[in-house]
Design an enzyme around this catalytic site. Structure first.
Site, short mmCIF file in Angstrom:
data_model
loop_
_atom_site.label_atom_id
_atom_site.label_comp_id
_atom_site.label_asym_id
_atom_site.label_seq_id
_atom_site.Cartn_x
_atom_site.Cartn_y
_atom_site.Cartn_z
N TYR A 1 -0.92 8.63 -2.76
CA TYR A 1 -0.85 8.38 -4.20
C TYR A 1 -1.79 9.25 -5.01
O TYR A 1 -1.58 9.45 -6.21
CB TYR A 1 -1.15 6.91 -4.48
CG TYR A 1 0.02 5.97 -4.30
CD1 TYR A 1 1.33 6.44 -4.17
CD2 TYR A 1 -0.17 4.60 -4.27
CE1 TYR A 1 2.39 5.57 -4.02
CE2 TYR A 1 0.89 3.71 -4.12
CZ TYR A 1 2.16 4.20 -3.99
OH TYR A 1 3.22 3.34 -3.85
N GLY A 2 -2.85 9.73 -4.40
CA GLY A 2 -3.83 10.53 -5.15
C GLY A 2 -3.27 11.80 -5.73
O GLY A 2 -3.85 12.36 -6.66
N CYS B 1 -4.59 -1.15 -2.23
CA CYS B 1 -4.78 0.29 -2.43
C CYS B 1 -5.68 0.47 -3.65
O CYS B 1 -5.33 0.02 -4.76
CB CYS B 1 -3.43 0.97 -2.66
SG CYS B 1 -3.53 2.72 -3.14
N ASN B 2 -6.84 1.10 -3.45
CA ASN B 2 -7.75 1.32 -4.57
C ASN B 2 -7.13 2.20 -5.64
O ASN B 2 -7.24 1.93 -6.84
CB ASN B 2 -9.04 1.97 -4.06
CG ASN B 2 -9.96 1.01 -3.34
OD1 ASN B 2 -10.86 0.43 -3.92
ND2 ASN B 2 -9.70 0.82 -2.06
N THR B 3 -6.50 3.30 -5.22
CA THR B 3 -5.94 4.24 -6.19
C THR B 3 -4.92 3.56 -7.08
O THR B 3 -4.92 3.72 -8.30
CB THR B 3 -5.31 5.43 -5.45
OG1 THR B 3 -6.31 6.10 -4.69
CG2 THR B 3 -4.70 6.42 -6.43
N ASP C 1 0.86 -1.18 0.00
CA ASP C 1 0.00 0.00 0.00
C ASP C 1 0.89 1.23 0.00
O ASP C 1 2.11 1.14 0.22
CB ASP C 1 -0.93 0.00 1.22
CG ASP C 1 -1.95 1.13 1.21
OD1 ASP C 1 -2.30 1.60 0.11
OD2 ASP C 1 -2.40 1.54 2.29
N SER C 2 0.26 2.38 -0.20
CA SER C 2 1.01 3.63 -0.12
C SER C 2 1.33 3.99 1.32
O SER C 2 2.24 4.79 1.58
CB SER C 2 0.19 4.77 -0.74
OG SER C 2 -1.03 4.94 -0.06
N CYS D 1 -11.34 2.96 0.12
CA CYS D 1 -9.92 3.20 0.39
C CYS D 1 -9.59 2.30 1.56
O CYS D 1 -10.32 2.27 2.56
CB CYS D 1 -9.67 4.67 0.75
SG CYS D 1 -7.99 4.99 1.38
N THR D 2 -8.52 1.54 1.46
CA THR D 2 -8.23 0.56 2.51
C THR D 2 -7.87 1.22 3.84
O THR D 2 -7.89 0.56 4.88
CB THR D 2 -7.10 -0.40 2.07
OG1 THR D 2 -5.95 0.36 1.66
CG2 THR D 2 -7.56 -1.30 0.94
N HIS D 3 -7.55 2.50 3.83
CA HIS D 3 -7.33 3.20 5.09
C HIS D 3 -8.61 3.32 5.92
O HIS D 3 -8.56 3.34 7.15
CB HIS D 3 -6.80 4.62 4.83
CG HIS D 3 -5.34 4.71 4.55
ND1 HIS D 3 -4.80 4.39 3.32
CD2 HIS D 3 -4.30 5.10 5.33
CE1 HIS D 3 -3.50 4.59 3.35
NE2 HIS D 3 -3.16 5.01 4.56
#
Length: 290
Positions: free
Chosen positions: A59-60, A91-93, A27-28, A205-207
């Site tokens: 990352y966005g 990470c979705n992004t 992930d980021s 968003c996994t966060h």
């Protein structure tokens, strides 16, 4: 009520024979810990590398071209160092942009996560669905294509939060933000008009599941929250099989890797240890300037 689902692009290699695989969760930042926890439950015998590209977070803010180049470069380093049998892009992004590049470049299977619009549309009773994501995920054509394909009959509310991922990171680092700050980001998810009101919120968003207990407490009315992590874990076991009887991993077989480590302090180290990651290392990969 919580619902889990399988999120990710379709990928169907043969089940791999490695009896005790090395699983990379990427992930980021710290959001992928929600996925890591579920994959760890599914394969407690495996070796794990949790990789956070915190030098590139969030990352966005990156263009799609820069994001793809960055993730491929970081993944190349991680694969060379740790030789994983499978990688989870938690990470979705990143998933909505980079998975095709990763699958073209590397031979190991990749499991991604994408906005849970299809299961949200299946779950809603009112037809009012909110997708809580990052601005980058909301802006992606991929996300809008999912809405058109799977939720054309629903009123889909795409909510892009610029602050929630950072709030989740702060929570784990021992500096939780006030309720009002969270509620300000959450309010746009809750739509009510004469036709109905939101009854499903997809956490895209996994966060965000890191804050789920606080979301549930602050929500103006009960909704179904969709968290992709358990189903991503199920997808991993579909690809590599279930636990190997008689083998139990020890703490030396789980490692957290950061590309910066600038925010790692006592509270975060404690949180990582509590999630099963007592070993932390830094593999410095600064984000190029310009």
């Amino acid at each position: 009520m919580r619902v889990d689902l399988l999120a990710g692009a379709t990928y169907n290699p043969a089940v791999m024979p490695s009896p005790v695989p090395t699983i990379l969760v990427f992930d980021s930042g710290l959001g992928g810990l929600t996925v890591f926890s579920e994959v760890l439950k599914a394969r407690p015998d495996a070796r794990f590398v949790y990789a956070a590209d915190d030098a590139g977070f969030p990352y966005g803010r990156l263009s799609e071209a820069v994001l793809a180049e960055r993730v491929v470069a970081v993944m190349e380093r991680l694969i060379a160092l740790h030789s994983p049998d499978i990688a989870v892009v938690a990470c979705n992004t990143a998933s909505t942009v980079v998975l095709p590049h990763l699958r073209e470049r590397f031979s190991i299977p990749f499991v991604g996560t994408v906005p849970a619009i299809k299961p949200a549309a299946r779950t809603t009773r009112t037809g009012y669905v909110s997708v809580l994501a990052t601005p980058g995920t909301v802006a992606r054509d991929y996300t809008r294509d999912l809405v058109e394909t799977y939720a054309a009959g629903c009123k889909v509310n795409l909510v892009g939060s610029r602050r929630l991922a950072g709030f989740a990171e702060a929570e784990l680092a021992g500096s939780p933000v006030p309720d009002e700050d969270l509620l300000e980001e959450l309010r746009p998810c809750f739509v009510e008009d004469p036709g109905g009101r939101t009854d499903v919120v997809a956490l895209s968003c996994t966060h965000y599941p890191l804050l789920l207990q606080r979301f549930e407490a602050l929500a103006p009315w009960p909704v179904t929250w969709i968290d992709p992590a358990p189903a991503i874990a199920r997808r991993v076991t579909q690809l590599i099989g279930g636990p190997v009887p008689g083998h139990e991993a020890d703490e030396n077989e789980t490692l957290a890797v950061f590309t910066s480590g600038a925010a790692i302090g006592t509270a975060l180290r404690g949180a990582l240890q509590g999630k099963g990651l007592p070993l932390v290392t830094i593999e410095e990969m600064p984000l190029p300037v310009g």
